[in-house]
Design a protein around this motif. Structure first.
Motif, mmCIF file in Angstrom:
data_model
loop_
_atom_site.group_PDB
_atom_site.id
_atom_site.type_symbol
_atom_site.label_atom_id
_atom_site.label_comp_id
_atom_site.label_asym_id
_atom_site.label_seq_id
_atom_site.Cartn_x
_atom_site.Cartn_y
_atom_site.Cartn_z
ATOM 1 N N ARG A 25 10.580 4.911 0.824
ATOM 2 C CA ARG A 25 9.847 5.066 -0.436
ATOM 3 C C ARG A 25 8.563 4.241 -0.404
ATOM 4 N NH1 ARG A 25 15.031 4.486 -2.503
ATOM 5 N NH2 ARG A 25 14.594 2.353 -3.195
ATOM 6 N N ASN A 26 8.660 3.035 0.158
ATOM 7 C CA ASN A 26 7.472 2.184 0.270
ATOM 8 C C ASN A 26 6.420 2.829 1.173
ATOM 9 O OD1 ASN A 26 8.690 0.293 -1.367
ATOM 10 N ND2 ASN A 26 9.350 -1.022 0.317
ATOM 11 N N ALA A 27 6.860 3.438 2.264
ATOM 12 C CA ALA A 27 5.926 4.111 3.166
ATOM 13 C C ALA A 27 5.251 5.272 2.441
ATOM 14 C CB ALA A 27 6.652 4.603 4.410
ATOM 15 N N HIS A 28 6.020 6.024 1.675
ATOM 16 C CA HIS A 28 5.461 7.143 0.917
ATOM 17 C C HIS A 28 4.420 6.638 -0.082
ATOM 18 C CE1 HIS A 28 5.228 10.978 -1.138
ATOM 19 N NE2 HIS A 28 5.452 10.352 -2.279
ATOM 20 N N SER A 29 4.746 5.584 -0.785
ATOM 21 C CA SER A 29 3.820 5.008 -1.755
ATOM 22 C C SER A 29 2.549 4.514 -1.065
ATOM 23 C CB SER A 29 4.505 3.854 -2.492
ATOM 24 O OG SER A 29 3.630 3.235 -3.385
ATOM 25 N N ALA A 30 2.712 3.904 0.094
ATOM 26 C CA ALA A 30 1.547 3.403 0.832
ATOM 27 C C ALA A 30 0.677 4.555 1.315
ATOM 28 C CB ALA A 30 2.007 2.547 2.011
ATOM 29 N N ARG A 31 1.308 5.658 1.745
ATOM 30 C CA ARG A 31 0.525 6.843 2.154
ATOM 31 C C ARG A 31 -0.324 7.344 0.989
ATOM 32 N NH1 ARG A 31 5.390 8.982 4.390
ATOM 33 N NH2 ARG A 31 5.426 8.639 6.617
ATOM 34 N N GLN A 32 0.264 7.367 -0.196
ATOM 35 C CA GLN A 32 -0.476 7.822 -1.375
ATOM 36 C C GLN A 32 -1.630 6.870 -1.686
ATOM 37 O OE1 GLN A 32 2.842 8.115 -4.124
ATOM 38 N NE2 GLN A 32 2.682 10.357 -4.064
ATOM 39 N N ALA A 33 -1.351 5.579 -1.607
ATOM 40 C CA ALA A 33 -2.394 4.588 -1.884
ATOM 41 C C ALA A 33 -3.519 4.670 -0.847
ATOM 42 C CB ALA A 33 -1.807 3.188 -1.915
ATOM 43 N N ALA A 34 -3.164 5.007 0.383
ATOM 44 C CA ALA A 34 -4.159 5.057 1.456
ATOM 45 C C ALA A 34 -5.216 6.132 1.231
ATOM 46 C CB ALA A 34 -3.460 5.281 2.796
ATOM 47 N N VAL A 35 -4.912 7.117 0.406
ATOM 48 C CA VAL A 35 -5.886 8.190 0.143
ATOM 49 C C VAL A 35 -6.337 8.223 -1.315
ATOM 50 C CG1 VAL A 35 -5.055 9.610 2.052
ATOM 51 C CG2 VAL A 35 -4.051 9.899 -0.221
ATOM 52 N N ASP A 36 -5.997 7.197 -2.060
ATOM 53 C CA ASP A 36 -6.351 7.139 -3.478
ATOM 54 C C ASP A 36 -7.810 6.719 -3.639
ATOM 55 O OD1 ASP A 36 -6.668 6.618 -6.174
ATOM 56 O OD2 ASP A 36 -4.742 5.585 -6.381
ATOM 57 N N PRO A 37 -8.667 7.614 -4.109
ATOM 58 C CA PRO A 37 -10.080 7.268 -4.243
ATOM 59 C C PRO A 37 -10.344 6.194 -5.298
ATOM 60 C CG PRO A 37 -9.658 9.439 -5.188
ATOM 61 C CD PRO A 37 -8.385 8.993 -4.542
ATOM 62 N N SER A 40 -10.125 0.531 -3.596
ATOM 63 C CA SER A 40 -11.219 0.131 -2.710
ATOM 64 C C SER A 40 -10.887 0.541 -1.270
ATOM 65 C CB SER A 40 -11.416 -1.391 -2.763
ATOM 66 O OG SER A 40 -10.317 -2.041 -2.146
ATOM 67 N N GLU A 41 -11.905 0.593 -0.455
ATOM 68 C CA GLU A 41 -11.703 0.928 0.959
ATOM 69 C C GLU A 41 -10.751 -0.070 1.615
ATOM 70 O OE1 GLU A 41 -14.177 1.455 5.128
ATOM 71 O OE2 GLU A 41 -15.284 1.308 3.249
ATOM 72 N N THR A 42 -10.899 -1.339 1.279
ATOM 73 C CA THR A 42 -10.024 -2.366 1.842
ATOM 74 C C THR A 42 -8.578 -2.123 1.436
ATOM 75 O OG1 THR A 42 -11.809 -3.992 1.846
ATOM 76 C CG2 THR A 42 -9.557 -4.855 1.916
ATOM 77 N N ALA A 43 -8.359 -1.833 0.171
ATOM 78 C CA ALA A 43 -6.995 -1.581 -0.306
ATOM 79 C C ALA A 43 -6.402 -0.350 0.371
ATOM 80 C CB ALA A 43 -6.981 -1.411 -1.818
#
Length: 78
Positions: A25-37, A40-43
């Motif tokens: 679930r954490n990996a899924h959430s991180a994948r979503q955050a990784a493409v969330d415009p 920030s780019e760093t986040a």
């Protein structure tokens, strides 16, 4: 220290499976955050970097669960 009983090992295996699911679930959430415009780019980069770590942890938990179900203590055969 005595070995855990079979019942205790089954309970530990169930716990490890829950931990694996949480990591996924954490990996899924991180994948979503990784493409969330909105982030920030760093986040986004930090989120993307955590995906393989969370998935590796999930795999490790599943391997521990399998060992416990087989009646082995994780790591004792290393």
């Amino acid at each position: 220290m005595s070995r855990p009983s079979r019942r205790e090992m089954r309970e530990l295996a169930e716990d490890r499976e829950k931990c694996a699911a949480r990591c996924e679930r954490n990996a899924h959430s991180a994948r979503q955050a990784a493409v969330d415009p909105a982030l920030s780019e760093t986040a986004r980069k930090q989120a993307a970097a955590t995906v393989p770590i969370a998935l590796r942890h999930a795999q490790e938990y599943r391997e521990e669960a399998e060992a416990l179900r087989d009646g082995r203590i994780p790591g004792e055969d290393w």
